[in-house]
Design an enzyme around this catalytic site. Sequence first.
Site, PDB file in Angstrom:
ATOM      1  N   ASP A   1       0.839  -1.204   0.000  1.00  0.00           N
ATOM      2  CA  ASP A   1       0.000   0.000   0.000  1.00  0.00           C
ATOM      3  C   ASP A   1       0.868   1.246   0.000  1.00  0.00           C
ATOM      4  OD1 ASP A   1      -2.281  -1.622   0.111  1.00  0.00           O
ATOM      5  OD2 ASP A   1      -2.239  -1.681   2.295  1.00  0.00           O
TER       6      ASP A   1
ATOM      7  N   ARG B   1      -1.884  -7.428  13.973  1.00  0.00           N
ATOM      8  CA  ARG B   1      -1.075  -6.494  14.757  1.00  0.00           C
ATOM      9  C   ARG B   1      -0.410  -7.242  15.904  1.00  0.00           C
ATOM     10  NH1 ARG B   1      -1.853  -3.915  10.948  1.00  0.00           N
ATOM     11  NH2 ARG B   1      -2.408  -1.729  10.733  1.00  0.00           N
TER      12      ARG B   1
ATOM     13  N   LYS C   1       0.647  -8.248  -2.085  1.00  0.00           N
ATOM     14  CA  LYS C   1      -0.707  -7.814  -2.450  1.00  0.00           C
ATOM     15  C   LYS C   1      -0.643  -6.434  -3.094  1.00  0.00           C
ATOM     16  CE  LYS C   1      -3.942  -6.344   0.620  1.00  0.00           C
ATOM     17  NZ  LYS C   1      -4.705  -5.155   0.202  1.00  0.00           N
TER      18      LYS C   1
ATOM     19  N   LYS D   1     -11.208  -5.983  -5.119  1.00  0.00           N
ATOM     20  CA  LYS D   1     -12.507  -5.990  -4.432  1.00  0.00           C
ATOM     21  C   LYS D   1     -13.637  -5.615  -5.400  1.00  0.00           C
ATOM     22  CE  LYS D   1     -11.120  -5.373   0.364  1.00  0.00           C
ATOM     23  NZ  LYS D   1      -9.654  -5.436   0.324  1.00  0.00           N
TER      24      LYS D   1
ATOM     25  N   THR E   1     -12.442  -5.241   7.574  1.00  0.00           N
ATOM     26  CA  THR E   1     -12.019  -5.190   8.981  1.00  0.00           C
ATOM     27  C   THR E   1     -12.169  -3.800   9.590  1.00  0.00           C
ATOM     28  OG1 THR E   1      -9.730  -4.794   8.379  1.00  0.00           O
ATOM     29  CG2 THR E   1     -10.348  -7.071   8.738  1.00  0.00           C
TER      30      THR E   1
ATOM     31  N   HIS F   1     -17.043  -5.338  -7.333  1.00  0.00           N
ATOM     32  CA  HIS F   1     -18.440  -5.370  -6.871  1.00  0.00           C
ATOM     33  C   HIS F   1     -19.263  -4.552  -7.867  1.00  0.00           C
ATOM     34  CE1 HIS F   1     -21.397  -4.680  -3.251  1.00  0.00           C
ATOM     35  NE2 HIS F   1     -22.003  -5.145  -4.323  1.00  0.00           N
TER      36      HIS F   1
ATOM     37  N   ASP G   1      -5.823  -7.187  -5.237  1.00  0.00           N
ATOM     38  CA  ASP G   1      -6.950  -6.926  -4.338  1.00  0.00           C
ATOM     39  C   ASP G   1      -7.816  -5.798  -4.902  1.00  0.00           C
ATOM     40  OD1 ASP G   1      -8.549  -7.105  -2.113  1.00  0.00           O
ATOM     41  OD2 ASP G   1      -7.185  -6.000  -0.802  1.00  0.00           O
TER      42      ASP G   1
ATOM     43  N   ILE H   1     -22.383  -5.140 -11.452  1.00  0.00           N
ATOM     44  CA  ILE H   1     -23.313  -6.096 -12.050  1.00  0.00           C
ATOM     45  C   ILE H   1     -22.508  -7.268 -12.630  1.00  0.00           C
ATOM     46  CG2 ILE H   1     -25.103  -4.370 -12.543  1.00  0.00           C
ATOM     47  CD1 ILE H   1     -24.171  -4.457 -15.476  1.00  0.00           C
ATOM     48  N   PRO H   2     -23.118  -8.456 -12.659  1.00  0.00           N
ATOM     49  CA  PRO H   2     -22.367  -9.660 -13.044  1.00  0.00           C
ATOM     50  C   PRO H   2     -21.603  -9.514 -14.361  1.00  0.00           C
ATOM     51  CG  PRO H   2     -24.523 -10.259 -12.207  1.00  0.00           C
ATOM     52  CD  PRO H   2     -24.507  -8.765 -12.268  1.00  0.00           C
TER      53      PRO H   2
HETATM   54  O1  C5P Z   1      -3.310  -2.311   8.379  1.00  0.00           O
HETATM   55  P1  C5P Z   1      -2.339  -2.882   7.388  1.00  0.00           P
HETATM   56  O2  C5P Z   1      -1.420  -1.834   6.849  1.00  0.00           O
HETATM   57  O3  C5P Z   1      -1.603  -4.110   7.875  1.00  0.00           O
HETATM   58  O4  C5P Z   1      -3.253  -3.297   6.178  1.00  0.00           O
HETATM   59  C1  C5P Z   1      -3.046  -4.436   5.398  1.00  0.00           C
HETATM   60  C2  C5P Z   1      -4.266  -4.652   4.546  1.00  0.00           C
HETATM   61  O5  C5P Z   1      -5.386  -4.803   5.383  1.00  0.00           O
HETATM   62  C3  C5P Z   1      -4.655  -3.514   3.625  1.00  0.00           C
HETATM   63  O6  C5P Z   1      -4.000  -3.623   2.401  1.00  0.00           O
HETATM   64  C4  C5P Z   1      -6.132  -3.723   3.450  1.00  0.00           C
HETATM   65  O7  C5P Z   1      -6.391  -4.668   2.445  1.00  0.00           O
HETATM   66  C5  C5P Z   1      -6.546  -4.344   4.733  1.00  0.00           C
HETATM   67  N1  C5P Z   1      -7.215  -3.400   5.603  1.00  0.00           N
HETATM   68  C6  C5P Z   1      -8.494  -3.669   5.983  1.00  0.00           C
HETATM   69  N2  C5P Z   1      -9.146  -2.811   6.817  1.00  0.00           N
HETATM   70  C7  C5P Z   1      -8.547  -1.711   7.259  1.00  0.00           C
HETATM   71  C8  C5P Z   1      -7.243  -1.414   6.883  1.00  0.00           C
HETATM   72  C9  C5P Z   1      -6.589  -2.279   6.034  1.00  0.00           C
HETATM   73  O8  C5P Z   1      -9.050  -4.676   5.592  1.00  0.00           O
HETATM   74  N3  C5P Z   1      -9.187  -0.921   8.071  1.00  0.00           N
END
Ligand code: C5P
Length: 234
Positions: A14, A183, A36, A65, A122, A67, A63, A69-70
Site C-alpha cells: 500500500d 497487529r 498484495k 474488491k 475489517t 463489486h 486486491d 453487475i455480473p
Molecule cells: O493495516 P495494514 O497496513 O496491515 O493493512 C493491510 C491490509 O489490510 C490492507 O491492504 C487492506 O487490504 C486491509 N485493511 C483492511 N481494513 C482496514 C485497513 C486495512 O481490511 N481498516
Amino acid sequence: MKRNHACELILALDVDTKEGAQQLLKKVGNQLKWVKIGLQLFTRYGPEIVKEVAGYGFKVFLDLKLHYIPNTVAGAIKSLKELPIDMLTLHVSGGKEMMREALKAVVGFKHPVELLGVTVLTSMDEGVLQSTGVNCTPLEQVLRLGQLGASAGLKGFVCSPQELKEMRKLLGPEVVLVTPGIRSKGENLHEQKRVMTASEAVQEGASFIVVGRPISQALDPAVAVGDFLEEIKE
Ligand code: C5P
C-alpha cells in the site's frame, strides 16, 4: 477445525508510487513469497505494476474488491486474463450471480487465479454495519456471506481474524482463508478494528495473513518480515 497447510505471509504493497514499491520490495528481499497489490497502485499504474512485481519473482494477490453487475465484473476479470495474478478479490455482497459469472470468467486463464470473496471489511464494526442497514453482528454477516460465496462456488474468502475459527468450522479444512487486521500486541492499530496477532490468527485457522504497515513502516522491513515468518511457522 484448523487448516492442513502452513500459513503464508502476504505483504500489502500500500504505497503511492512505483518507486516506493520498488524500494520496499528491495528492502524485504527474497524471504517473502507473496505481495498484495491493491487499488492504490493499480489505479495509478494498471497492469504494468502487476507484471513488474511478478517479474521480481513474487506471487501476486490483486486486491481489486470487485463489486458490480455480473456482466461488468466478468468483463473486468476477462480483461485481466493475460496477467500473472495468483489471487483476485471480489465482494460476496455482489450476490451469487456475480460470483458465478466471475468464476466462469477465470476459466481458461493461462495463469490460474483463485477468486477470493471479501466478506466484511475489517474497518467495519457492528455500528458501521448497522448504519448500512445490516442488522446483525460482523460475525453473523461474515458467516452468512461465507455460506453464500461457497454456494456460488468460491473456494477462498477474506475475513477478519476474529471470524476465522467460525469460518473454518463452517467451510472446512480446505477453504482458503485470508486475513488482514494483523497487529502485534501494543502496536498501532491504525483504523483496523477487529485485529489479532499473527500467531493467534494461525491458531484460528488462517491460510494467509496480510500485513501492511507493520512491515512497510518498520525501522527495518526485512527484520519485520523475518519476525512475522518466524511467528507463523508452525
Ligand atoms: O493495516 P495494514 O497496513 O496491515 O493493512 C493491510 C491490509 O489490510 C490492507 O491492504 C487492506 O487490504 C486491509 N485493511 C483492511 N481494513 C482496514 C485497513 C486495512 O481490511 N481498516
